[in-house]
Motif scaffolding. Sequence first.
Motif, PDB file in Angstrom:
ATOM      1  N   UNK A 324      50.638  31.515 103.589  1.00 45.57           N
ATOM      2  CA  UNK A 324      49.330  30.989 103.967  1.00 45.57           C
ATOM      3  C   UNK A 324      49.549  29.789 104.876  1.00 45.57           C
ATOM      4  N   UNK A 325      48.526  29.484 105.698  1.00 44.92           N
ATOM      5  CA  UNK A 325      48.627  28.346 106.618  1.00 44.92           C
ATOM      6  C   UNK A 325      47.261  27.688 106.752  1.00 44.92           C
ATOM      7  N   UNK A 326      47.278  26.422 107.146  1.00 41.74           N
ATOM      8  CA  UNK A 326      46.018  25.726 107.403  1.00 41.74           C
ATOM      9  C   UNK A 326      45.907  25.268 108.852  1.00 41.74           C
ATOM     10  N   UNK A 327      46.819  25.802 109.713  1.00 36.10           N
ATOM     11  CA  UNK A 327      46.804  25.415 111.123  1.00 36.10           C
ATOM     12  C   UNK A 327      47.089  26.610 112.028  1.00 36.10           C
ATOM     13  N   UNK A 328      46.632  27.798 111.634  1.00 40.28           N
ATOM     14  CA  UNK A 328      47.050  29.016 112.320  1.00 40.28           C
ATOM     15  C   UNK A 328      46.510  29.107 113.740  1.00 40.28           C
ATOM     16  N   UNK A 346      46.733  47.666 111.181  1.00 38.33           N
ATOM     17  CA  UNK A 346      46.163  46.358 111.514  1.00 38.33           C
ATOM     18  C   UNK A 346      46.457  45.372 110.394  1.00 38.33           C
ATOM     19  N   UNK A 347      46.421  44.090 110.739  1.00 36.93           N
ATOM     20  CA  UNK A 347      46.794  43.031 109.799  1.00 36.93           C
ATOM     21  C   UNK A 347      45.547  42.509 109.083  1.00 36.93           C
ATOM     22  N   UNK A 348      45.647  42.379 107.756  1.00 39.57           N
ATOM     23  CA  UNK A 348      44.542  41.891 106.950  1.00 39.57           C
ATOM     24  C   UNK A 348      44.789  40.438 106.593  1.00 39.57           C
ATOM     25  N   UNK A 349      43.851  39.571 107.004  1.00 37.74           N
ATOM     26  CA  UNK A 349      44.017  38.124 106.880  1.00 37.74           C
ATOM     27  C   UNK A 349      42.810  37.548 106.158  1.00 37.74           C
ATOM     28  N   UNK A 350      43.032  36.822 105.071  1.00 31.69           N
ATOM     29  CA  UNK A 350      41.921  36.153 104.392  1.00 31.69           C
ATOM     30  C   UNK A 350      41.728  34.763 104.977  1.00 31.69           C
ATOM     31  N   UNK A 418      46.791  35.868  99.207  1.00 32.68           N
ATOM     32  CA  UNK A 418      47.896  36.588  99.827  1.00 32.68           C
ATOM     33  C   UNK A 418      48.210  37.806  98.960  1.00 32.68           C
ATOM     34  N   UNK A 419      49.232  38.547  99.373  1.00 32.43           N
ATOM     35  CA  UNK A 419      49.614  39.737  98.605  1.00 32.43           C
ATOM     36  C   UNK A 419      49.998  39.390  97.174  1.00 32.43           C
ATOM     37  N   UNK A 420      50.636  38.227  96.979  1.00 29.52           N
ATOM     38  CA  UNK A 420      51.051  37.884  95.621  1.00 29.52           C
ATOM     39  C   UNK A 420      49.863  37.503  94.743  1.00 29.52           C
ATOM     40  N   UNK A 421      48.831  36.913  95.338  1.00 31.07           N
ATOM     41  CA  UNK A 421      47.649  36.545  94.546  1.00 31.07           C
ATOM     42  C   UNK A 421      46.918  37.774  94.027  1.00 31.07           C
ATOM     43  N   UNK A 422      46.964  38.865  94.773  1.00 26.36           N
ATOM     44  CA  UNK A 422      46.295  40.097  94.367  1.00 26.36           C
ATOM     45  C   UNK A 422      47.248  41.068  93.688  1.00 26.36           C
ATOM     46  N   UNK A 423      48.515  40.635  93.514  1.00 26.94           N
ATOM     47  CA  UNK A 423      49.533  41.471  92.857  1.00 26.94           C
ATOM     48  C   UNK A 423      49.668  42.814  93.576  1.00 26.94           C
TER      49      UNK A 423
END
Length: 436
Positions: A324-328, A346-350, A418-423
Motif C-alpha cells: 500500500x502507498x499514500x503517495x502513488x 487489469x490491476x485492481x487497486x483500492x 490489499x491481498x493479505x487483508x482479504x486473505x
Amino acid sequence: MRIGIIGLGVIAPYFLRAIEQDGELDLTAACDLDRAKLDRLPDGPELFTDYRELLGSGLVDGVVITLPNHLHAPVVAAALEAGVDVCCEKPLTVHSSDARELAAVADRTGRTLFTAFHRRYNSHVQRLAAELPPRELIERVVGRYHEKIEEHTGDDHWYLDRDRCGGGCVIDNGPNALDALRQVVGELTLTDATIGDVRGGVEFYAELELRTEDGIPVTVELDWALPTGETKDIVVHLKDGSTLVADMLAGYQGFKSSLDHEYQGIMADFRAAVAAGPGRTDDGPVVVDLVEQAYRIGRSKERRLRMPAKQDVSAKLVKLLFHRRDDRGMTQSPWATRCIRAGEVHELVTTTDRPTAPGDRVDAVGFLGFAEFATATVLEQGDQLWLDERLVGEVVGFDECHFPNHYNVLIHTDRLLTAEDLDLRAGDLVVFKERA
C-alpha cells in the motif's frame, strides 16, 4: 343535466353508477366501438358506435370520456367544439401541448373542461388535507401507488401499449398520485424522476422527486408489479418523528370498493363546475406537464430501476499484490466506463480517496493484484466488487498510467485493502456487479 359516455372500458362502470346515483344527471347516450358492450347497458340511453354522431345528436349537454389516453385530445376537442361540456378521465392528454390546446378551446367555446382525478375525492385524502399541521413541522411527504396492473385493467389491453397509453405507471397511476398530493400539500415542482422495470417499452416502476412551493420534499413511488394486493397512501413525516397517514383503501373492504364514493364526487363536482359557467381553470394540464417532465428526465437516464443492464462478470486473480502507498500519484481518467475484452488482465487497486473529476490525483492506494476477466464486459463507475458474499468496494474510476498494457481499476473502500487483508489466493475469483 343530460350526460353521454364515450368509451365503455374498465373504468366506465364507476362513472355509470355515479351518474345513476346522482339525482340531477340523466344518462341519455352512450358510445363504444364494441356493440356487445353497448347491448349490455340497461334500456334508456341512445347507443352509438361513432362518437361524432353522438356529439351531433343533440341528446347531451355533457359527456364523460373514458377512452385510451391517445384518443383523449381529439375527442375532447370535438366535444368542446360541438358545444358539449366535457369530463375526461385522467390523464387529460398524453402531451402538454395538446392539454394547453384543449384549455384554449374550452376558453374560446365557453364550455367546461374537467379532468376526473378520482383520488382527490377520497375520504382519507380529504381528511388529511383538512388536518395537515403547520408546514414548518413537516419534514417530508411520501405518496405510494402500488398495485398489480393486470388485476385492474380487465380486457383493456391498451394500458400496456405505449403508443395508446403514452407510457406505463407514470402516466396511469401518476396523475392520481400527483393530484392527491397537490390537494394535501399544494403545488408541486418536479426535481427528478427515475423509471424502471420496463416491459415492452412500458415502465412498471417509477420514483418521482418533487418539492412544494415552500420547499418540502415530496416523493412519489409508483409500482405496477406488486405481487398481490395494493397500497395507495400518503404519509406525512413530521420533524418530531411522528407520521400522519391517509390510507386511501382503509375501510373499503371490497376490491376497488373505494372508487364508488370517489366517482360520485367527480360527477357532483363536474355538475357544479358546469353550473358555475365559464372561468374555471382545469387542473388537467398542470398534471400532464408534471408527467411529461417525469418522462423527459426518466427516459434520458441510462439507469432503469429494478432492471440489471448487464450480467455480473467474474475475474480470476492471476497475481497477488500486498503493498500500500499514500503517495502513488495516480490520475483519475476522464472516462466513466471502460470496455473489457474477454481474457484481458487489469490491476485492481483500492483507495480511500474520492476522485470526482478527470485529473484528480489518487495517492492513498492498496493493491489487490492483477485479475483476468473471463468474459467481455463494461466496467463503470458505481460497479461493486464482491468476494464471495462480501462487498469489497465500489468502482470510482480508472487510472491509465500503464495503458495499453492494463488499466488500474480504482475501487473505493473504507480502509485500504490489499491481498493479505482479504486473505486472497492466486486463482481466487472476484465478481463485478452492477450497482443495485
